[in-house]
Design an enzyme around this catalytic site. Sequence first.
Site, mmCIF file in Angstrom:
data_model
loop_
_atom_site.group_PDB
_atom_site.id
_atom_site.type_symbol
_atom_site.label_atom_id
_atom_site.label_comp_id
_atom_site.label_asym_id
_atom_site.label_seq_id
_atom_site.Cartn_x
_atom_site.Cartn_y
_atom_site.Cartn_z
ATOM 1 N N TYR A 1 4.035 47.918 55.412
ATOM 2 C CA TYR A 1 3.119 46.773 55.586
ATOM 3 C C TYR A 1 1.684 47.174 55.314
ATOM 4 C CZ TYR A 1 5.836 42.884 57.364
ATOM 5 O OH TYR A 1 6.682 41.834 57.456
ATOM 6 N N ARG B 1 10.636 29.971 66.561
ATOM 7 C CA ARG B 1 10.379 28.580 66.151
ATOM 8 C C ARG B 1 11.597 27.674 66.172
ATOM 9 N NH1 ARG B 1 7.269 30.389 60.886
ATOM 10 N NH2 ARG B 1 8.843 31.975 61.254
ATOM 11 N N ASP C 1 4.830 41.540 68.644
ATOM 12 C CA ASP C 1 5.121 41.702 67.218
ATOM 13 C C ASP C 1 4.921 43.156 66.825
ATOM 14 O OD1 ASP C 1 5.704 39.868 64.766
ATOM 15 O OD2 ASP C 1 4.349 41.433 64.070
ATOM 16 N N ARG D 1 14.903 38.167 67.520
ATOM 17 C CA ARG D 1 14.093 36.955 67.391
ATOM 18 C C ARG D 1 14.665 35.801 68.218
ATOM 19 N NH1 ARG D 1 10.755 36.359 62.683
ATOM 20 N NH2 ARG D 1 9.793 38.376 62.404
ATOM 21 N N ARG E 1 3.277 26.776 70.380
ATOM 22 C CA ARG E 1 2.583 27.183 69.164
ATOM 23 C C ARG E 1 1.692 26.086 68.586
ATOM 24 N NH1 ARG E 1 1.123 29.161 66.128
ATOM 25 N NH2 ARG E 1 2.292 29.854 64.322
HETATM 26 O O1 CP3 Z 1 13.094 39.150 69.111
HETATM 27 C C1 CP3 Z 1 12.255 38.523 69.796
HETATM 28 O O2 CP3 Z 1 12.510 37.392 70.282
HETATM 29 C C2 CP3 Z 1 10.942 39.166 70.122
HETATM 30 C C3 CP3 Z 1 9.880 38.815 69.254
HETATM 31 C C4 CP3 Z 1 9.676 39.419 67.904
HETATM 32 C C5 CP3 Z 1 8.799 38.829 66.978
HETATM 33 N N1 CP3 Z 1 8.621 39.671 65.934
HETATM 34 C C6 CP3 Z 1 8.179 37.526 67.147
HETATM 35 C C7 CP3 Z 1 7.658 36.814 65.972
HETATM 36 C C8 CP3 Z 1 10.097 40.633 67.354
HETATM 37 C C9 CP3 Z 1 11.095 41.636 67.891
HETATM 38 C C10 CP3 Z 1 9.407 40.777 66.115
HETATM 39 C C11 CP3 Z 1 9.533 41.955 65.246
HETATM 40 C C12 CP3 Z 1 9.016 41.873 63.887
HETATM 41 N N2 CP3 Z 1 7.846 41.345 63.437
HETATM 42 C C13 CP3 Z 1 9.651 42.470 62.804
HETATM 43 C C14 CP3 Z 1 10.908 43.260 62.876
HETATM 44 C C15 CP3 Z 1 12.077 42.348 62.968
HETATM 45 C C16 CP3 Z 1 12.403 41.703 61.682
HETATM 46 O O3 CP3 Z 1 12.432 40.459 61.668
HETATM 47 O O4 CP3 Z 1 12.661 42.425 60.724
HETATM 48 C C17 CP3 Z 1 8.867 42.233 61.658
HETATM 49 C C18 CP3 Z 1 9.183 42.655 60.251
HETATM 50 C C19 CP3 Z 1 7.719 41.533 62.079
HETATM 51 C C20 CP3 Z 1 6.578 41.108 61.255
HETATM 52 C C21 CP3 Z 1 6.470 39.662 61.264
HETATM 53 N N3 CP3 Z 1 6.003 38.916 62.326
HETATM 54 C C22 CP3 Z 1 6.790 38.753 60.219
HETATM 55 C C23 CP3 Z 1 7.356 39.152 58.861
HETATM 56 C C24 CP3 Z 1 6.477 37.474 60.675
HETATM 57 C C25 CP3 Z 1 6.532 36.182 59.912
HETATM 58 C C26 CP3 Z 1 7.875 35.651 60.088
HETATM 59 C C27 CP3 Z 1 7.932 34.189 59.746
HETATM 60 O O5 CP3 Z 1 9.083 33.763 59.703
HETATM 61 O O6 CP3 Z 1 6.905 33.534 59.588
HETATM 62 C C28 CP3 Z 1 6.050 37.596 62.017
HETATM 63 C C29 CP3 Z 1 5.680 36.500 62.913
HETATM 64 C C30 CP3 Z 1 6.552 36.316 64.106
HETATM 65 N N4 CP3 Z 1 6.929 37.334 64.945
HETATM 66 C C31 CP3 Z 1 7.064 35.091 64.599
HETATM 67 C C32 CP3 Z 1 7.740 35.396 65.781
HETATM 68 C C33 CP3 Z 1 8.406 34.441 66.720
HETATM 69 C C34 CP3 Z 1 6.823 33.720 63.995
HETATM 70 C C35 CP3 Z 1 5.420 33.387 64.322
HETATM 71 C C36 CP3 Z 1 5.162 31.921 64.508
HETATM 72 O O7 CP3 Z 1 5.311 31.434 65.630
HETATM 73 O O8 CP3 Z 1 4.753 31.285 63.532
#
Ligand code: CP3
Length: 345
Positions: free
Chosen positions: A151, A30, A75, A26, A39
């Site tokens: 999920y 944000r 994602d 990640r 965003r």
């Molecule tokens: O690592 C990176 O920089 C690449 C981007 C990346 C994102 N999601 C961007 C993202 C990666 C590798 C993921 C993987 C992902 N997505 C996982 C596996 C990694 C982990 O954290 O366990 C999972 C479980 C998801 C599913 C997911 N997507 C969730 C649970 C959420 C909400 C998280 C939150 O904090 O709100 C997301 C959204 C998401 N994916 C964001 C980002 C930057 C936040 C979205 C936003 O801008 O509001």
Amino acid sequence: MPPSMSVFLDALNGRPTETTPIWLMRQAGRYQPEYREIRSRVSFVELCKTPELAAEVTVRAVSDLGVDAAIIFADILLVLEPLGIGFEFTKGDGPRIPTPIRTSAQIDAVADEIDAAAELHFVMESIRRVRAEMDTPLIGFAGAPFTLASYAIEGSGSKNYYEAKKLMSGDPGAFAALMDKFARAVAAYLNAQIDAGAQAVQLFDSWVGCLSPNDYRTHVMPHMKTLFAALGKRVPVIHFGTGNPELYPLMQEAGGDVIGVDWRIEFGDAYKRLGDDARLMGNLDPAFLLGPREAMFAEADRILDAAAGHAGHIFNLGHGVMPQATVATARALVDHVHEASARRR
Ligand code: CP3
């Protein structure tokens, strides 16, 4: 870039390096003001589906932090759409699947195959753009079948995963059918990312830690083996899981060139469990990004000490950077790992 020019690719291949490579899960997100600015104009899904913007945030994370690898901005849930499983991102609550998949009729209706290059073309286009823009190695990724299945079944993140476990024990055939569809779709998706230029790929099994070792062996490992076989040996594969260190030996048995571990296991114990020649990624608790820098550096040093003498260590957090972190502290961690690991050589 020839492999010898990249400490990340060298470590992935088990070659000794002058410094320990580091990137952060990640690393685009944000906690970065520029990410928040983008965003404020586009939704998260639009950002993922606009290659120009997805490439921009991917590259910015590398230049902000000085990390040794990029990870494509996307994602794990994007693959659900071509499978016919709708999802949405709600404000604040994260991802939601409005119609969770809980019956065998619903599982039968999930697509048998996806055309990843076409149906997820925006991810491939983002990858091609990043490769054209920078020399830093690029990681592609996907969710692992269990994390995607949980999920799809739960409809959202979950504390106990009762619905997923209920299906697993109550209708193991239906659960296996769903896992098999995910394993084959994820293999197709990652192979398309490799075709587009991803130099390594990571499987995120973020929620697998809720399972017992026996359930992992029975209900997850066979599908992971199918998936690894379908990926072949085209690029190194990082197999990441969190929540339950008891599963790491089983994840290693399932496959992957590098095992990504979280902070719930002492890094030295991870080498004891997985072997001195295991290639490991990890494992700083992301919470250290929020505390005093001296404490974060001391913890990073403990990890580097535990990894000393083991080729192939890739430094990372045990899970993703959180929105409350700052770019300056994340950058300080990266600089510290580079300097402190060079001193140890
Ligand atoms: O690592 C990176 O920089 C690449 C981007 C990346 C994102 N999601 C961007 C993202 C990666 C590798 C993921 C993987 C992902 N997505 C996982 C596996 C990694 C982990 O954290 O366990 C999972 C479980 C998801 C599913 C997911 N997507 C969730 C649970 C959420 C909400 C998280 C939150 O904090 O709100 C997301 C959204 C998401 N994916 C964001 C980002 C930057 C936040 C979205 C936003 O801008 O509001």
